[in-house]
Enzyme design. Structure first.
Site, PDB file in Angstrom:
ATOM      1  N   SER A 411       0.843  -1.207   0.000  1.00 34.87           N
ATOM      2  CA  SER A 411       0.000   0.000   0.000  1.00 34.87           C
ATOM      3  C   SER A 411       0.877   1.255   0.000  1.00 34.87           C
ATOM      4  CB  SER A 411      -0.867  -0.026   1.259  1.00 34.87           C
ATOM      5  OG  SER A 411      -1.984   0.792   1.111  1.00 34.87           O
ATOM      6  N   PRO A 412       0.373   2.359  -0.564  1.00 39.75           N
ATOM      7  CA  PRO A 412       1.167   3.595  -0.515  1.00 39.75           C
ATOM      8  C   PRO A 412       1.388   4.041   0.927  1.00 39.75           C
ATOM      9  CG  PRO A 412      -1.066   3.999  -1.331  1.00 39.75           C
ATOM     10  CD  PRO A 412      -0.889   2.518  -1.261  1.00 39.75           C
ATOM     11  N   GLN A 489       1.929   7.031  -6.998  1.00 35.60           N
ATOM     12  CA  GLN A 489       0.734   7.701  -6.473  1.00 35.60           C
ATOM     13  C   GLN A 489       1.007   9.199  -6.435  1.00 35.60           C
ATOM     14  OE1 GLN A 489      -0.444   7.862  -2.214  1.00 35.60           O
ATOM     15  NE2 GLN A 489      -2.343   6.830  -2.831  1.00 35.60           N
ATOM     16  N   TYR A 570      -7.183  14.991   1.417  1.00 33.56           N
ATOM     17  CA  TYR A 570      -6.223  15.851   0.713  1.00 33.56           C
ATOM     18  C   TYR A 570      -6.976  16.668  -0.341  1.00 33.56           C
ATOM     19  CZ  TYR A 570      -2.911  13.059   3.335  1.00 33.56           C
ATOM     20  OH  TYR A 570      -2.239  12.450   4.367  1.00 33.56           O
ATOM     21  N   GLY A 711      -0.507  -2.345   4.203  1.00 34.76           N
ATOM     22  CA  GLY A 711       0.394  -1.241   4.514  1.00 34.76           C
ATOM     23  C   GLY A 711       1.321  -1.608   5.652  1.00 34.76           C
ATOM     24  N   ARG A 712       0.798  -1.499   6.869  1.00 38.99           N
ATOM     25  CA  ARG A 712       1.637  -1.728   8.052  1.00 38.99           C
ATOM     26  C   ARG A 712       2.300  -3.105   8.070  1.00 38.99           C
ATOM     27  NH1 ARG A 712      -2.862   0.212  12.027  1.00 38.99           N
ATOM     28  NH2 ARG A 712      -4.042  -0.688  10.300  1.00 38.99           N
TER      29      ARG A 712
HETATM   30  C1  FMN Z   1       2.966   5.522   7.905  1.00 33.58           C
HETATM   31  C2  FMN Z   1       1.842   5.517   6.927  1.00 33.58           C
HETATM   32  C3  FMN Z   1       1.893   6.333   5.828  1.00 33.58           C
HETATM   33  C4  FMN Z   1       0.857   6.339   4.881  1.00 33.58           C
HETATM   34  N1  FMN Z   1       0.960   7.087   3.755  1.00 33.58           N
HETATM   35  C5  FMN Z   1       0.023   6.996   2.784  1.00 33.58           C
HETATM   36  C6  FMN Z   1       0.202   7.631   1.533  1.00 33.58           C
HETATM   37  O1  FMN Z   1       1.213   8.261   1.274  1.00 33.58           O
HETATM   38  N2  FMN Z   1      -0.796   7.525   0.621  1.00 33.58           N
HETATM   39  C7  FMN Z   1      -1.933   6.821   0.868  1.00 33.58           C
HETATM   40  O2  FMN Z   1      -2.810   6.750   0.011  1.00 33.58           O
HETATM   41  N3  FMN Z   1      -2.099   6.169   2.030  1.00 33.58           N
HETATM   42  C8  FMN Z   1      -1.143   6.239   2.979  1.00 33.58           C
HETATM   43  N4  FMN Z   1      -1.298   5.518   4.140  1.00 33.58           N
HETATM   44  C9  FMN Z   1      -2.453   4.639   4.298  1.00 33.58           C
HETATM   45  C10 FMN Z   1      -2.064   3.212   3.881  1.00 33.58           C
HETATM   46  O3  FMN Z   1      -1.834   3.113   2.502  1.00 33.58           O
HETATM   47  C11 FMN Z   1      -3.162   2.209   4.240  1.00 33.58           C
HETATM   48  O4  FMN Z   1      -4.335   2.538   3.540  1.00 33.58           O
HETATM   49  C12 FMN Z   1      -3.446   2.176   5.735  1.00 33.58           C
HETATM   50  O5  FMN Z   1      -2.244   2.102   6.489  1.00 33.58           O
HETATM   51  C13 FMN Z   1      -4.331   0.995   6.116  1.00 33.58           C
HETATM   52  O6  FMN Z   1      -3.747  -0.207   5.733  1.00 33.58           O
HETATM   53  P1  FMN Z   1      -2.967  -1.177   6.786  1.00 33.58           P
HETATM   54  O7  FMN Z   1      -3.936  -1.490   7.867  1.00 33.58           O
HETATM   55  O8  FMN Z   1      -2.599  -2.370   5.945  1.00 33.58           O
HETATM   56  O9  FMN Z   1      -1.779  -0.433   7.290  1.00 33.58           O
HETATM   57  C14 FMN Z   1      -0.264   5.530   5.096  1.00 33.58           C
HETATM   58  C15 FMN Z   1      -0.312   4.730   6.238  1.00 33.58           C
HETATM   59  C16 FMN Z   1       0.718   4.697   7.131  1.00 33.58           C
HETATM   60  C17 FMN Z   1       0.637   3.752   8.311  1.00 33.58           C
END
Ligand code: FMN
Ligand code: FAD
Length: 783
Positions: A411-412, A489, A570, A711-712
């Site tokens: 994930s981004p 992205q 955003y 993501g995480r």
């Molecule tokens: C440290 C961090 C930075 C993130 N930066 C972005 C980002 O740049 N663009 C975006 O669309 N989502 C961003 N997210 C959201 C993640 O892409 C993702 O949707 C969110 O963490 C939930 O997924 P997860 O439970 O697998 O972490 C970010 C999340 C985290 C934790």
């Protein structure tokens, strides 16, 4: 001690039994408005786990109850002429009437006083009682009387249902999904004693109307149901007993206790019939109350302990019931699914049952699910094995001409580590190691289209040559050392710009070195955030041009895919949500207007971006806030982007406004991906608290998303996909030649580990009552 119990249903009677066992000298009276054997409904169902609990608390009533039970292990799903059976579920059914008579008999034996045909209208007659238990059911008069105190929330659901019975024997918990000229009908049916089964019929309000059920009496509507399900009923009649059609009320109460009065069972909280937990919750409430009364020093303390200790469990069950009822309300979304995929969706709808879990107890069923998935992939032109298919996570996918080797996505995620927007060696290692780790697709973090478009001073950008060169180095590394594809992205921070690095205070305004920010409307994020300037047409043109220029640079870097960030509050998201867009021009007001600028930007980028490469859009499918974007809006948003050429909708949620109320949980955003994918009919990627490969496979196999982003989990484990491939035996997963000895080792070990794990699980799994009963009735083998 004097205890008054209003309501002689399962909650009231079981509470009376347990409290009297604990306090033989207590004066306990149950007041029931009906006659002793005058009960509505047919059967109730309990899981093996619930029965274990009953055995522990009152073995006498447990024995009597279980003597009368019908047991089954299988769930059968009938859909479009097919039947899929899944074993190992361990359920029992019994007649509600029998259950109540057993509980009444037991209560009497223990010395509880039962007053039937006694309707209570005023609790003041119990002024001398130490404890008043309110167990008067779903339409609780006393909950409503003290509505200001208990603060119940009643969510009346849209589907109509009626509870009937039949003499049709059943050997499985049976779901029948029946197409009719008016629309879909669903039957939830199970046997509860010899020659008797419960039949709950359910349909949406439109189908209900079209089928002419409105205004029919009980007998007429039973006849109509018998016509529809006659092929299955095989001349067995449908029986009625106050079987009127109604809507299910989901009830949650903010408080369960008032002075010495306590709500129990349906009176305090209801759970949709599709997970069959209403009677279980009612009787387990009684157990929790008795436990608290045993251990707490005073009645007041006991009631407080009951509410505090029990709430989480009840809310968990209610959440599962909510998810399940929503699945049934939207069954039309899946109506054109392959039947085996449909059945998999039924089984996994409320998250408790997963792909791995089913693979353990119904391996043939999961093999069929895998084959159906592989067949769909093959139909898209991939030469995949259908006879021995890989798990869904490892099936390839194509978007335009971009081919992904598997469906796991990084994930981004902003790393807050760029220097003046230039990605550094950290980024090279970060993205590079995740590509080597096996994910099919890697997203870059939100990369900003201008200096003032950044969220923080640490965000990456793509507005100058230096940034372009640095990004190209990363893209080249990914392409040279893995088969992963990489998606850029692009975004603009809008009103969330000029904020601190995540570890210095997420979304908090910079104290020094900030810059002017813009948004759809001049509304600061926090009250003390920088005030954004409302964008005029000139500013909008400039931002659009910046997106187009960055897309051009992205193309030159060699990115495989491009995503437009329209989520998380955003800039472009702030146009879409009514909570952040108060404009009165052509870019504010209706959803169509609010989407106008994001769509203009998307179309301008699409015109620049190579036609053979795909583009996606990230959206917040709900704002989790009153008056904000909802799942239905998300469907409209996805459709609008699909019309201008989006190939994939990346379904996230929230982060639009500060006072949002997200409902977190495992895979908590997946229902929105499901809705967008199966209503707007566009490919989706889901994300959000998805942490295991098992969940990834569950989501994909059920058709709730086409790609799954994590993501995480990827932050701490770059090799998430390679490890999952070893677990599922997906030999073909890419591994760089330098790491092949590691791959061989993990594949070898995982095969053993998985076998050991499955053996352990099978050994630890208690035999279901149905299995034990079947064994007991088998003739002994000849010596
Ligand atoms: C440290 C961090 C930075 C993130 N930066 C972005 C980002 O740049 N663009 C975006 O669309 N989502 C961003 N997210 C959201 C993640 O892409 C993702 O949707 C969110 O963490 C939930 O997924 P997860 O439970 O697998 O972490 C970010 C999340 C985290 C934790
Ligand atoms: C269609 C349908 C299917 C269901 N299927 C299942 C299932 O398969 N499995 C399952 O576990 N549960 C099922 N349930 C739920 C189950 O019936 C209830 O959740 C359960 O009965 C709740 O128990 P209770 O004691 O809280 O309330 P109830 O069983 O409703 O008992 C409340 C009692 O209080 C009495 N009463 C009300 N007001 C007064 C008053 N003022 N004075 C005196 N007496 C009063 C009523 O007459 C009633 O007897 C289903 C429910 C429905 C609607």
């Amino acid at each position: 001690m004097k205890i008054a119990i209003i309501g002689g249903g399962p909650a009231g009677l079981y509470a009376a039994i347990l409290l009297r066992k604990q306090r033989p000298a207590a004066e306990i009276t149950v007041y029931e408005r009906n006659r002793a054997d005058d009960t509505f409904g047919f059967g109730v169902v309990f899981s093996d786990a619930t029965l274990d609990n009953f055995e522990k608390y009152d073995s006498t009533s447990y024995r009597r109850i279980t003597q009368e039970f019908a047991y089954w292990d299988d769930i059968a799903v009938h859909f479009r002429g097919t039947v899929h059976r899944v074993g190992g579920n361990g359920f029992c059914g019994c007649s509600r009437r029998r259950l109540l008579l057993i509980l009444q008999e037991r209560a009497r034996e223990l010395g509880v006083s039962l007053r039937f045909e006694t309707e209570i209208s005023d609790e003041s007659r119990f002024a001398d009682a130490d404890l008043v238990v309110i167990a008067d059911g779903i339409n609780s008069r006393f909950r409503e009387k003290h509505v200001a105190h208990f603060e119940p929330e009643v969510d009346v659901r849209s589907n109509m249902f009626a509870w009937m019975g039949s003499t049709r024997p059943l050997d499985a918990f049976t779901f029948i999904f029946q197409e009719t000229e008016w629309g879909p009908f669903i039957a939830h049916a199970y046997q509860y004693e010899v020659g008797r089964s419960t039949w709950i019929f359910e349909t949406d309000p439109g189908t209900f109307e079209r089928a002419g059920l409105k205004g029919l009496n009980e007998k007429q509507s039973a006849d109509r149901m018998a016509e529809i399900f006659g092929w299955f009923l095989e001349a067995h009649p449908l029986l009625t007993n106050r079987s009127m059609w109604r809507n299910f009320p989901m009830i949650r109460s903010k408080r369960w206790v008032k002075d010495n009065m306590v709500l129990l069972g349906d009176a305090k909280a209801s759970a949709h019939f599709s997970i069959g937990s209403g009677t279980k919750l009612a009787m387990e409430d009684a157990i929790a109350l008795a436990e608290a009364m045993e251990h707490a020093p005073t009645v007041g303390a006991a009631l407080e302990q009951y509410e505090r200790g029990r709430r989480e469990e009840v809310e968990k069950t209610q959440h599962a019931a909510d998810v399940s009822l929503v699945w049934f309300e939207h069954v039309d979304r899946f109506w054109d699914f392959d039947p085996v995929q449909f059945a998999f969706g039924v089984m996994t709808r409320s998250k408790a049952i997963t792909y791995d879990n089913l693979a353990l107890r119904a391996p043939d069923f999961v093999a069929e699910v895998d084959k159906a998935f592989a067949r769909q992939v093959r139909a898209k032109g991939f030469d995949v094995d259908i006879e021995k298919p890989l798990a869904p996570m490892f099936q390839p996918m194509r978007l335009r001409e971009m081919e992904l080797s598997n469906r796991a996505v990084v994930s981004p995620m902003c790393m807050y580590s760029a220097k003046e927007g230039v990605p550094t060696d950290f980024h090279l290692v970060h993205y590079g190691s995740r590509a080597i780790g096996g994910a099919g697709l890697i997203f870059t973090e939100m990369t900003c289209v201008g200096r003032d478009a950044r969220i923080t001073p640490g965000c990456t950008g793509l507005w100058n040559d230096e940034q372009e060169i640095a990004w190209r180095r990363i893209v080249d590394f990914v392409h040279a050392n893995s088969v992963a594809k990489i998606c850029l992205q692009l975004g603009h921070a809008g009103r969330k710009g000029a904020t601190r690095l995540m570890w210095d205070g997420m979304d908090r305004p910079l104290e020094e070195g900030g810059w002017d920010i813009v948004s759809a409307s001049p509304i600061p994020y926090f009250p003390d955030s920088r005030m954004p300037r409302e964008m005029d047409r000139t500013a909008m043109e400039a931002v659009k041009a910046a997106f187009v220029a960055a897309a051009g640079r992205g193309g030159r870097c060699g990115f495989d895919m491009l995503e437009l960030h329209c989520a998380h509050g955003y800039l472009l998201a702030s146009f879409i949500s009514p909570l952040t867009n108060r404009r009165t021009d052509a870019y504010g007001g209706s959803l169509e207007n609010r989407l106008r600028f994001p769509l203009e930007v998307f179309e301008a980028m699409r015109a620049t971006w190579p036609a053979h490469k795909p583009m996606s859009v990230r959206i917040s499918a709900t704002d989790w806030a009153e008056g904000g974007i909802t799942g239905d809006d998300a469907v409209a948003i996805a459709r609008a982007f699909a019309e201008v050429g989006v190939d994939l909708v990346d379904v996230s949620t929230g982060q639009t406004v500060r006072d949002a109320q997200p409902v977190y949980g495992r895979m908590f955003q997946t229902p929105f991906s499901d809705q967008v994918r199966n209503e707007a009919r566009v490919a989706t990627m889901c994300v959000g608290n998805i942490t295991t490969a098992d969940q990834v496979n569950t989501i994909l196999a059920a058709g709730r998303a086409d790609l799954v982003a994590l993501g995480r989990p990827h932050l701490i484990d770059p090799s998430f996909t390679l490890k999952a491939a070893a677990w599922y035996g997906a030999e073909g997963v890419f591994c760089p030649p330098q790491y092949l000895p590691g791959k061989e080792q993990i594949f070898r070990n995982s095969a053993h580990d998985r076998q050991d794990f499955e053996d352990l699980k099978m050994k630890a799994k208690p035999r279901t009552r149905a299995e034990l009963k079947a064994e007991a009735s088998k003739p002994l083998a000849a010596e």
